[in-house]
Each structure stands twice: as C-alpha cells, then as structure tokens.
Design an enzyme around this catalytic site. Sequence first.
Site, PDB file in Angstrom:
ATOM      1  N   ASN A   5       0.866  -1.181   0.000  1.00  0.00           N
ATOM      2  CA  ASN A   5       0.000   0.000   0.000  1.00  0.00           C
ATOM      3  C   ASN A   5       0.902   1.231   0.000  1.00  0.00           C
ATOM      4  OD1 ASN A   5       0.771  -0.315   2.833  1.00  0.00           O
ATOM      5  ND2 ASN A   5      -0.797   1.200   3.294  1.00  0.00           N
TER       6      ASN A   5
ATOM      7  N   HIS B  54       5.079   6.528  -6.346  1.00  0.00           N
ATOM      8  CA  HIS B  54       5.283   5.244  -5.675  1.00  0.00           C
ATOM      9  C   HIS B  54       6.683   5.169  -5.070  1.00  0.00           C
ATOM     10  CE1 HIS B  54       1.631   3.184  -7.183  1.00  0.00           C
ATOM     11  NE2 HIS B  54       1.750   4.054  -8.166  1.00  0.00           N
TER      12      HIS B  54
END
Length: 166
Positions: free
Chosen positions: A20, A31
């Site tokens: 996550n 990310h």
Amino acid sequence: MQALPDVIGPGLKVLFCGINPGLMSAETGHHFARPGNRFWPALQLSGFTPRQLKPAEQGELLEYGLGITNVVDKPSARADELTRPELVAGGENLVAKVLEIQPEWLAVLGVTAYRDAFADRTAAIGKQDRMIGATRVWVLPNPSGLNAHYTLPKLADAFAELRRVS
C-alpha cells in the site's frame, strides 16, 4: 490525501505491486517515494532499468515494459497497519486489475501481504504456482527500509532472478 495512481499500460512485462502507499507516496503522488525505500535502487541494480529512476520519474517505467500498482489503496505509515480483510479485498481488486491489463508477470512486493491477500499461508519468495489468467506470479521481498532481513544487494539479487525469467 488522494489515491495513488497506478503506473500501467498495455504490454507490460512486469507489474510490480506494492502493499500500500506510504504516507510520503500518498502526499507526492509517486510510488516508493520515501528516501529509505530500496525499490528504485533494486530495479537499477537488477538490470530492470539502465539507471536509478527517481520516484518522480515513475512514468518512465512504461518504456521498459514495467508498471506499478498496490494491493491496498489506503495509505499508512506502515504496512502492518492494514487489516487482513483490507488485504483480502485488495487481492480481489488486484486479480480484476491483472485480468484486465494482462501483464506477463505480477510481482508482489512482500510475502506476508501476498499470503494474506491470496490466502496462501505457504507462499515463499520467488515464482508461485498461482496464475491469474495468463499472468504468472512472483513474490519479491518488501523493499521498505523497515525490512532489515534484506540488504540492498540481497534485494537486487531477488529482483534480478525475476528479470532473468521475464
């Protein structure tokens, strides 16, 4: 905080799947944004990318046939803050996503999260027997700096093993 957008496109060789988003990733929209995360160095050291990309350059992964998604969309400071039901629901959503985009490989970054999301208590690092449609599945160690079991060289070796077969 907004949901972290996937980096996906047609014809992916490997779709990397984090557990996550961390809080910094959710804030920046990139990310593996925390400086101590070893995802970007491991990609380069394993030969997936010719140089170490910065999180803000995540879109360039598509040029190499690579993408990124997450099992669970909810950001947290630590992956262990997620509940098993959240991981199971995330696994179901991930299966639907993989069936839609059909990467050659799905690489889940974290064996414990994989075990929970796919109800596979015996899963280990490496190639899995599970297939999602025609997509093969591989489990890699979590690249978080909190995962002290894997040094960067060991992590890069694990990534390189996947690169050799993909």
